[in-house]
Enzyme design. Structure first.
Site, PDB file in Angstrom:
ATOM      1  N   ILE A 168       8.613   2.727   0.642  1.00  0.00           N
ATOM      2  CA  ILE A 168       8.643   1.931  -0.590  1.00  0.00           C
ATOM      3  C   ILE A 168       9.494   2.617  -1.661  1.00  0.00           C
ATOM      4  O   ILE A 168      10.275   1.979  -2.358  1.00  0.00           O
ATOM      5  CB  ILE A 168       7.185   1.760  -1.108  1.00  0.00           C
ATOM      6  CG1 ILE A 168       6.368   0.949  -0.097  1.00  0.00           C
ATOM      7  CG2 ILE A 168       7.137   1.128  -2.486  1.00  0.00           C
ATOM      8  CD1 ILE A 168       6.807  -0.484   0.058  1.00  0.00           C
TER       9      ILE A 168
ATOM     10  N   LEU B 115       1.013   8.037   9.057  1.00  0.00           N
ATOM     11  CA  LEU B 115       1.130   7.433  10.386  1.00  0.00           C
ATOM     12  C   LEU B 115       1.156   5.913  10.267  1.00  0.00           C
ATOM     13  O   LEU B 115       2.016   5.236  10.834  1.00  0.00           O
ATOM     14  CB  LEU B 115      -0.072   7.905  11.229  1.00  0.00           C
ATOM     15  CG  LEU B 115      -0.198   7.326  12.622  1.00  0.00           C
ATOM     16  CD1 LEU B 115       0.998   7.711  13.482  1.00  0.00           C
ATOM     17  CD2 LEU B 115      -1.496   7.832  13.289  1.00  0.00           C
TER      18      LEU B 115
ATOM     19  N   LEU C  91       0.883  -1.164   0.000  1.00  0.00           N
ATOM     20  CA  LEU C  91       0.000   0.000   0.000  1.00  0.00           C
ATOM     21  C   LEU C  91       0.918   1.211   0.000  1.00  0.00           C
ATOM     22  O   LEU C  91       1.701   1.383   0.937  1.00  0.00           O
ATOM     23  CB  LEU C  91      -0.848   0.049   1.278  1.00  0.00           C
ATOM     24  CG  LEU C  91      -1.749  -1.137   1.599  1.00  0.00           C
ATOM     25  CD1 LEU C  91      -2.592  -0.817   2.826  1.00  0.00           C
ATOM     26  CD2 LEU C  91      -2.651  -1.455   0.419  1.00  0.00           C
TER      27      LEU C  91
ATOM     28  N   GLY D   8       1.882   4.146   7.685  1.00  0.00           N
ATOM     29  CA  GLY D   8       3.099   3.719   6.987  1.00  0.00           C
ATOM     30  C   GLY D   8       4.273   3.646   7.931  1.00  0.00           C
ATOM     31  O   GLY D   8       5.080   2.712   7.886  1.00  0.00           O
ATOM     32  N   ASN D   9       4.393   4.622   8.830  1.00  0.00           N
ATOM     33  CA  ASN D   9       5.514   4.617   9.762  1.00  0.00           C
ATOM     34  C   ASN D   9       5.427   3.404  10.692  1.00  0.00           C
ATOM     35  O   ASN D   9       6.416   2.715  10.924  1.00  0.00           O
ATOM     36  CB  ASN D   9       5.534   5.911  10.585  1.00  0.00           C
ATOM     37  CG  ASN D   9       6.822   6.054  11.368  1.00  0.00           C
ATOM     38  OD1 ASN D   9       7.053   5.309  12.313  1.00  0.00           O
ATOM     39  ND2 ASN D   9       7.677   6.980  10.960  1.00  0.00           N
TER      40      ASN D   9
ATOM     41  N   GLU E 262      38.706  29.656  -0.582  1.00  0.00           N
ATOM     42  CA  GLU E 262      39.069  28.481   0.206  1.00  0.00           C
ATOM     43  C   GLU E 262      39.426  28.726   1.672  1.00  0.00           C
ATOM     44  O   GLU E 262      39.141  27.879   2.523  1.00  0.00           O
ATOM     45  CB  GLU E 262      40.262  27.788  -0.463  1.00  0.00           C
ATOM     46  CG  GLU E 262      39.961  27.292  -1.841  1.00  0.00           C
ATOM     47  CD  GLU E 262      41.218  26.835  -2.550  1.00  0.00           C
ATOM     48  OE1 GLU E 262      41.347  25.649  -2.814  1.00  0.00           O
ATOM     49  OE2 GLU E 262      42.066  27.699  -2.823  1.00  0.00           O
TER      50      GLU E 262
HETATM   51  C1  LIG Z   1      14.420  11.096   4.079  1.00  0.00           C
HETATM   52  C2  LIG Z   1      13.632  10.327   5.105  1.00  0.00           C
HETATM   53  C3  LIG Z   1      13.831  10.622   6.443  1.00  0.00           C
HETATM   54  C4  LIG Z   1      13.106   9.914   7.407  1.00  0.00           C
HETATM   55  N1  LIG Z   1      13.349  10.190   8.717  1.00  0.00           N
HETATM   56  C5  LIG Z   1      12.672   9.498   9.665  1.00  0.00           C
HETATM   57  C6  LIG Z   1      12.908   9.736  11.035  1.00  0.00           C
HETATM   58  O1  LIG Z   1      13.722  10.576  11.408  1.00  0.00           O
HETATM   59  N2  LIG Z   1      12.223   9.007  11.939  1.00  0.00           N
HETATM   60  C7  LIG Z   1      11.295   8.060  11.563  1.00  0.00           C
HETATM   61  O2  LIG Z   1      10.678   7.440  12.419  1.00  0.00           O
HETATM   62  N3  LIG Z   1      11.062   7.819  10.272  1.00  0.00           N
HETATM   63  C8  LIG Z   1      11.718   8.511   9.329  1.00  0.00           C
HETATM   64  N4  LIG Z   1      11.500   8.237   8.020  1.00  0.00           N
HETATM   65  C9  LIG Z   1      10.573   7.153   7.693  1.00  0.00           C
HETATM   66  C10 LIG Z   1       9.190   7.659   7.400  1.00  0.00           C
HETATM   67  O3  LIG Z   1       8.627   8.221   8.524  1.00  0.00           O
HETATM   68  C11 LIG Z   1       8.399   6.455   6.969  1.00  0.00           C
HETATM   69  O4  LIG Z   1       8.969   5.996   5.764  1.00  0.00           O
HETATM   70  C12 LIG Z   1       6.982   6.802   6.732  1.00  0.00           C
HETATM   71  O5  LIG Z   1       6.325   7.138   7.898  1.00  0.00           O
HETATM   72  C13 LIG Z   1       6.257   5.666   6.059  1.00  0.00           C
HETATM   73  O6  LIG Z   1       5.001   6.122   5.654  1.00  0.00           O
HETATM   74  P1  LIG Z   1       4.597   6.190   4.132  1.00  0.00           P
HETATM   75  O7  LIG Z   1       3.203   6.617   4.105  1.00  0.00           O
HETATM   76  O8  LIG Z   1       5.530   6.997   3.342  1.00  0.00           O
HETATM   77  O9  LIG Z   1       4.778   4.664   3.770  1.00  0.00           O
HETATM   78  P2  LIG Z   1       4.824   3.978   2.363  1.00  0.00           P
HETATM   79  O10 LIG Z   1       6.217   3.998   1.819  1.00  0.00           O
HETATM   80  O11 LIG Z   1       3.766   4.510   1.493  1.00  0.00           O
HETATM   81  O12 LIG Z   1       4.468   2.509   2.816  1.00  0.00           O
HETATM   82  C14 LIG Z   1       5.299   1.835   3.716  1.00  0.00           C
HETATM   83  C15 LIG Z   1       4.801   0.451   4.073  1.00  0.00           C
HETATM   84  O13 LIG Z   1       3.690   0.566   4.928  1.00  0.00           O
HETATM   85  C16 LIG Z   1       2.602  -0.193   4.455  1.00  0.00           C
HETATM   86  N5  LIG Z   1       1.407   0.559   4.771  1.00  0.00           N
HETATM   87  C17 LIG Z   1       1.215   1.887   4.584  1.00  0.00           C
HETATM   88  N6  LIG Z   1       0.019   2.236   5.051  1.00  0.00           N
HETATM   89  C18 LIG Z   1      -0.564   1.118   5.522  1.00  0.00           C
HETATM   90  C19 LIG Z   1      -1.819   0.858   6.120  1.00  0.00           C
HETATM   91  N7  LIG Z   1      -2.722   1.803   6.339  1.00  0.00           N
HETATM   92  N8  LIG Z   1      -2.083  -0.408   6.466  1.00  0.00           N
HETATM   93  C20 LIG Z   1      -1.202  -1.406   6.255  1.00  0.00           C
HETATM   94  N9  LIG Z   1      -0.010  -1.205   5.698  1.00  0.00           N
HETATM   95  C21 LIG Z   1       0.301   0.043   5.344  1.00  0.00           C
HETATM   96  C22 LIG Z   1       2.831  -0.361   2.993  1.00  0.00           C
HETATM   97  O14 LIG Z   1       2.280  -1.553   2.502  1.00  0.00           O
HETATM   98  C23 LIG Z   1       4.339  -0.367   2.900  1.00  0.00           C
HETATM   99  O15 LIG Z   1       4.818  -1.677   3.070  1.00  0.00           O
HETATM  100  C24 LIG Z   1      12.187   8.924   7.029  1.00  0.00           C
HETATM  101  C25 LIG Z   1      11.991   8.627   5.679  1.00  0.00           C
HETATM  102  C26 LIG Z   1      12.712   9.330   4.720  1.00  0.00           C
HETATM  103  C27 LIG Z   1      12.503   8.990   3.282  1.00  0.00           C
END
Ligand SMILES: Cc1cc2nc3c(=O)[nH]c(=O)nc-3n(C[C@H](O)[C@H](O)[C@H](O)COP(=O)(O)OP(=O)(O)OC[C@H]3O[C@@H](n4cnc5c(N)ncnc54)[C@H](O)[C@@H]3O)c2cc1C
Ligand code: FES
Length: 1253
Positions: A230, A314, A223, A316-317, A1184
């Protein structure tokens, strides 16, 4: 900026996002506004663009569109932001040129708040005169904010009403650069939307039912919400998901419901939305009910960057189950639970220690979907509440995953301090979020006191054991952090700590003590703070970089294939699979190079493409040419290379010394008689210092477009054709910092080989660039110093070893510069130095701003610090000129005569501007009153030699054309990479030809107009090219004056001969520099000894740059160089695996300074009344020298660490290697907690092999 209509709340939201992580399909229904859409130089420049440009916040300009859009998105939501809002909005944007100060200054003009530092909680305030510098108020400012257009929110682009209507359509509106995608909202029965790609299908269900069905049919399909987990896997690890489900249209995932026990938050809510929601709820309830909410808000404030939080969800995290997730420990400690749905129905799942089963794995079933997350209120019983704490330590405060992160909750039984319930979770201590169950058991039912906590630390130490080979390394530090973070929680609980106000960035001081004289013609631009000539086009996105050049018909892309072995024979190179990839047209190898297959530097040949053997991971082996970038990359991934490892690759300096693996010649220099002098000194101390390398991290990676029948000397040699058949054009570069002096020619040569009758473009990805192109040389040095008891240094002997990597590049020249600068500002009568460039199996290092000087001086200053520690004197006492600094007519250790008067003036003024003595007293007082926080300060001088040591490199040429309409076209040999050389040259031509700068144009640097140029390097660009332009203009004037504007005649090419410099290494004497640039820098830091986090409270720099041609450009160079130095000495950490693979290949692993690292008070002063007869208009080179002054922060940290050690009864010199990252500073502080952790360090794969250390 992404704008969306939210059907649940019926509102429109605007937010900045990272384009690289935003899938185009995800933008369905969104309006996208790019930098081109908000303003243009052709119509109207937007106030954000105008202010960043006119405040001199754009140098190379590559970061500028991102800065503009982050600020623009902020203003769309908050038209009158606070300084904290601005700092937060820009936290996720990186700039490598400016040092951020001018960008912040430009953005600050939108703030309505008074900029009094007292309001932001800083003790020394402008009101009491400490920061006021009222005597400088009369000086002209770098920009005039009264001239800025006002911000008028009513003039902004409106959200397209079509996107709120019920109709679906696709429109691409080129006028406003808005991409209108299909409608998402209010469709009665939205159907799934499907996008079909070459290898991927993207489905966006329109309802929860559809989502549940899809998920049960395709449990393996991710998702995708924010795509921040991802996305990087797809982009960097090449993971392909044939089906992606994007549930962003499922409204249930965004719903919020309040109950008497807490709040259910939709799992699809972005982290920014969660934070806003909690911030809105907190004031509505008594504080004891919102302990958990506040802990989450705190953690969310530092998680990633705003751009990430704006899209990351949330759910996703939680489901990503990162080992170092910041939210999961707090959510788990706070007893949150999830509402989950699947084809089997709904259920609630507690977020506890059973939830996380392995790296990235939870107990959720593959077909389950998290709908919402329950965040409970905390309870209050009698006088005691539940306390929730959240803490994290990260390599950089913002935009950085935590090293260790934690959530803790304690609940006391009624009316006592007996713990009734406690939960403690850590991230960063294993493959999953872990619960410290045994530690909790050791605390529960006991009094919350020192005895219980003391026992808890022991249990925790036993419970959270990391093996020495634990992924992530830094084992000792992480273990000590578990203790110190629990201790911090203890402090919070015990003292119910009041909310600490974080000090904000203060008004910066950049007065111009060098205003031009009143007699100067008002049209004469020299000496005035003229805006960078391309700043506005950079801020509007109009400036063209290599990859912006329009694709031409039939253009191909080159993707490089690099070695995966450090030292091996190539047994077979199989390109058959690559050639089968659609779109691939060719694979080029060493055999295809028609001319010279090598480049020769300092007598050593370097292969352009590896032939039969590779000597480092990252060495270029072949290139795949295809019709698109994606196909070329797929082709590159399909190339198979089999190797036979060769014995004993060399990685470290120690290994190279042991095996005598050096590039020749090695260098040595001596003045006086060091051996004899050691016999007559009071004391001798021997020390060692180790300094890591540095990645250039220019924003524009190496980029070239080769069209048939073009390149230059090295390209010509590679192709076996004369140089006159090859032309190099450089419009501008998005930063270079030395990284494009030699490496680009190799890459251009390789790209040119791929050209047959179609153009070929090669743009390196960030990771490739970091892997292939090397950086600053790491250095290990040993020193022996002899001194008298009053601090006089009589003799010093320093041995330098650099890690040159697998080819020589400019490494021997770097060694020479190291030795020539090893005296810095000190007159050491007996001084000896030797230097060797170690040949290893790491990627070849190269030129980097400062060219060895930032390394050389580090050893000298370290030596001085050690001497002062041995003697128990403050370092500045040992440095100060009455004892060791040059004074009066002086001679360097290579017999170069100079007058150090301006060096001493810089030093004295820096001490005065920084109120050094009173700050020392205040720092000492602070340290006496604070056990866990220590302050430290330092002041550092610099004497930096300008120009190339070889006479022929100091000459330049220019070509001046005068047109019939009176306009002038100037071409010279300098390339523009953000340092403002074209702006300064324009000023020179304007003065000499007596015309406004608007009549002078510089279109590009090209070898068809000015060939055989010297590198734009050594801080000598303006000296050489500015003088060439001046001479040319004078020549033009001499034959066309006074009618020249009507003449319409091309001007001559004139050569300016620079100083004839030399260095005789046999005789150990010479004139290798034209003159010295001087400076001094004071910095003060506050160090949290429990975590190693530090903040630079103040920096004052005084530099002598003669009569600046353009003070705003020069101050920009000073600030940018300082921040690069700060990164080098305190933050930027290159790590290699034991097999020689660079781990740190992107911004996630390699941290350059961000806005959060700018000193809270950052003041730059140009030394007044300084004249330099050796350069144009009495100016001085400044590109520099100031990098080294960043070390003042390193030595301030060292001073703070010394204060912490002295509290633990430890005195005398101690090692602190560079960079002084949080882990090193924390461990060196030798706190109670770090001493509890057994010393042993990390081993194995994650030992984090330092480059050459
Ligand atoms: C540059 C960068 C810095 C970051 N820094 C931090 C940090 O300091 N601290 C920290 O904690 N995190 C950090 N992150 C991680 C970030 O918080 C997580 O990647 C993010 O919260 C994931 O959420 P998303 O919606 O982007 O997930 P996605 O990439 O869209 O999905 C991630 C996974 O979650 C699953 N998923 C998503 N939603 C659901 C749902 N509702 N039910 C079931 N499965 C679901 C998907 O199947 C997938 O496997 C960082 C990421 C990046 C890229
Ligand atoms: S101006 Fe910011 S990276 Fe160059």
């Amino acid at each position: 900026m992404v704008s969306r209509y939210r059907p649940v709340t019926k509102t429109i939201t605007h937010y900045a996002a990272n384009a690289c992580l935003l899938p185009i399909c995800q933008l369905h229904g969104a309006a996208i506004t790019t930098v081109e859409g908000i303003g243009s130089t052709k119509t109207r420049v937007h106030p954000v663009q105008e202010r960043i440009a006119k405040a001199h916040g754009s140098q190379c300009g590559f970061c500028t569109p991102g800065m503009v859009m982050s600020m623009y998105a902020l203003l769309r939501n908050t038209p009158q932001p606070s300084m904290d809002d601005i700092a937060e909005a820009l936290a996720g944007n990186l700039c490598r040129c400016t040092g951020y100060r001018p960008i912040i200054d430009g953005c600050r003009t939108f703030c309505q708040e008074a900029n009094c530092c007292q309001e932001s909680g800083v003790t020394n305030c402008c009101i009491n005169g400490e920061n006021g510098n009222s005597d400088e108020a009369e000086y002209p400012q770098l920009f005039d904010k009264d001239q800025f257009q006002p911000l008028d929110p009513t003039q902004e682009l409106i959200f397209p009403p079509e996107l709120i209507s019920n109709y679906c359509h696709w429109i691409f509106n080129t006028c406003q650069f808005l991409v209108f995608l299909q409608l998402t909202s209010q469709t009665p029965r939205p159907e799934p939307l499907t996008f079909q790609g070459e290898r991927m299908t993207w489905v966006s269900p329109g309802s929860m039912d559809q989502l549940v069905q899809l998920r049960s049919r395709h449990p393996g399909a991710p998702l995708v919400m924010g795509n921040t987990n991802i996305g990087p896997d797809i982009k960097f690890k090449g993971i392909i998901h044939p089906l992606i489900i994007s549930p962003t249209r499922v409204t249930e995932l965004f719903e919020t419901t309040q109950t008497p026990e807490g709040v259910w938050v939709g799992a699809g809510s972005s982290l920014s939305e969660v934070r806003t929601l909690l911030e809105n709820l907190v004031p509505q309830y008594p504080p004891e009910k919102t302990e958990l909410f506040r802990a989450l808000i705190k953690q969310l404030g530092n998680l990633g960057s705003q751009q990430i939080r704006n899209v990351a969800s949330l759910g996703g995290n939680i489901v990503s189950a990162y080992p170092n997730s910041d939210l999961n420990p707090v959510l788990a400690a706070g007893r949150c639970k999830l509402s989950v749905v699947s084809s089997g129905g709904k259920r609630e799942v507690p977020l506890n220690q059973d939830f996380f089963v392995n790296f990235g794995k939870t107990i959720l079933k593959p077909h389950e979907i998290v709908v919402s997350v329950f965040i409970p209120f905390t309870r209050k019983v009698q006088t005691f509440s539940t306390f929730v704490g959240a803490f994290r330590q990260a390599p950089r405060k913002e935009s950085s995953f935590a090293t260790v992160t934690t959530g803790m909750r304690v609940f006391f039984s009624e009316g006592s301090r007996v713990v009734q319930d406690i939960s403690i979770y850590y991230g960063g201590m294993g493959p999953t979020t872990v619960s410290a169950v045994k530690t909790c058991a050791a605390i529960v039912t006991r009094q919350w006191d020192d005895e219980t906590l003391g026992r808890a630390y022991e249990v925790l130490l036993e419970e959270l054991v990391l093996p020495p080979s634990a992924p992530g390394g830094k084992v000792e530090f992480r273990r000590s952090l578990t203790l110190s973070l629990l201790f911090k929680f203890n402090l919070e609980v015990l003292h119910k700590l009041r909310h600490m106000i974080q000090p904000s960035l203060q008004e910066f001081q950049t007065p111009l003590p060098q205003s031009v004289s009143q007699e100067q013609n008002s049209q004469d631009p020299v000496g005035r703070p003229i805006m960078h000539r391309s700043a506005l086009s950079q801020a509007t996105g109009e400036a063209v970089y290599c990859d912006d050049l329009p694709r031409t018909d039939g253009e191909l892309f080159l993707a490089l294939v690099t070695s995966s072995r450090a030292h091996a024979k190539i047994i077979q190179l199989d390109v058959s699979e690559a050639l089968k990839v659609p779109g691939v047209v060719d694979v080029i190898t060493a055999k295809d190079i028609p001319g010279r297959k090598v480049r020769t530097m300092c007598g050593y040949d370097e292969e352009l493409l590896a032939g039969s053997e590779v000597s480092c991971i990252g060495q270029m082996v072949c290139g795949v040419v295809a019709d698109t970038r994606a196909h070329a990359k797929r082709g590159a991934a399909a190339v198979k290379i089999s190797y036979e490892d060769l014995p004993e690759p060399i990685f470290t300096i120690e290994e190279a010394i042991e095996k005598s693996s050096f590039f020749e010649p090695r260098r040595r220099i001596e003045r006086g008689n060091v051996t004899e002098a050691f016999k007559s000194v009071d004391q001798i101390y021997e020390g060692e210092h180790r300094m890591g390398g540095q990645e250039h991290f220019y924003m524009e990676t190496q980029s070239m477009l080769v069209v048939p029948v073009v390149g230059y000397v090295s390209v010509a040699q590679t192709l076996g054709i004369p140089s006159n058949r090859v032309t190099c054009h450089v419009k501008r570069m998005g930063g270079a910092f030395g990284g494009k002096v030699t490496k680009t020619s190799i890459l251009a040569s390789v790209t040119s080989v791929a050209v047959t009758n179609r153009p070929v473009r090669c743009i390196l990805e960030r990771g490739e660039d970091m892997l292939i192109t090397g950086g600053r040389h790491p250095v290990v040095g040993k020193y022996k110093v002899g001194f008298m008891n009053d601090g006089r240094i009589i003799a010093a002997d320093i041995q330098f070893y650099t890690n040159a990597g697998n080819t020589i590049d400019e490494s021997v020249l770097v060694i020479e510069k190291i030795l020539l600068h090893m005296d810095n500002a000190y007159n050491i009568p007996h001084l000896r130095g030797s230097g060797a460039a170690c040949r290893t199996n790491l990627p070849s290092n190269t030129a980097f701003r400062g060219f060895g000087v930032p390394q050389s001086l580090m050893f000298v200053e370290n030596m001085i610090t050690d001497v002062s520690m041995v003697l128990g004197l403050p370092a500045d006492k040992v440095i100060q000129y009455m004892i060791n600094m040059y004074r009066g007519p002086s001679v360097t250790h290579y017999k170069y005569q100079f007058n150090p008067e301006n060096l001493l003036r810089c030093w004295d003024q820096c001490k005065a501007k920084s109120t050094f003595s009173s700050r020392r007293t205040a720092v000492d007082q602070f340290n006496q009153q604070n056990q866990w926080k220590k302050r430290g300060m330092s002041i550092i001088p610099i004497k930096y030699g300008i120009a190339f040591g070889e006479g022929f490199l100091n000459q330049a040429a220019a070509l001046v054309h005068i047109y019939k309409d009176g306009s002038v076209l100037v071409t010279h040999g300098g390339t523009e990479m953000g340092q403002g050389i074209h702006t300064k040259v324009q000023q020179v031509a304007s003065r000499e030809l007596h015309i406004p700068t608007s009549k002078v144009y510089i279109s590009e640097t090209g070898t068809n107009t000015v060939p055989n140029t010297c590198p734009s390097a050594a801080s000598f660009g303006t000296d050489a090219n500015g003088m060439a332009v001046k001479v040319t203009c004078l020549k033009v004037l001499s034959f066309v004056q006074p009618w020249w504007v009507n003449v319409g005649k091309p001007g001559p090419v004139c050569l300016s001969r620079g100083p004839d410099l030399y260095m005789d290494w046999e005789a150990m004497e010479g004139q290798p520099y034209a003159y010295f640039t001087y400076g001094a820098c004071f910095s003060e830091v506050e160090l949290d000894c429990l975590s190693g986090d530090y903040r630079t409270l103040r920096t004052d720099i005084v530099v002598d740059i003669g009569r600046s041609v353009n003070p705003s450009v020069d101050i920009g160079q000073v600030e940018g160089a300082f921040m690069q130095g700060l990164g080098l000495y305190t933050l930027e950490e290159l790590k290699f695996s034991p097999s020689g693979l660079l781990y740190t290949r992107g911004p996630s692993q390699y941290k350059i300074p961000a806005v959060c690292d700018v000193p809270l008070s950052f003041n730059v002063y140009l030394l007044p009344d300084s004249y330099n007869p050796h350069a144009i208009y009495s100016s001085k080179g400044i590109g520099e020298p100031v990098v080294f002054l960043g070390s003042s922060v390193f030595y301030a940290i060292k001073d703070a660490v010394a204060a912490a050690r002295s509290q633990s009864g430890l005195a005398g010199p101690f090692p602190l290697d560079s960079p002084a990252t949080a882990d090193k500073a924390c461990l060196a502080s030798a706190s109670h907690f770090t001493q509890k952790v057994r010393v042993g360090g990390s081993v194995g794969r994650w030992a984090g092999l330092w480059v050459g250390l």
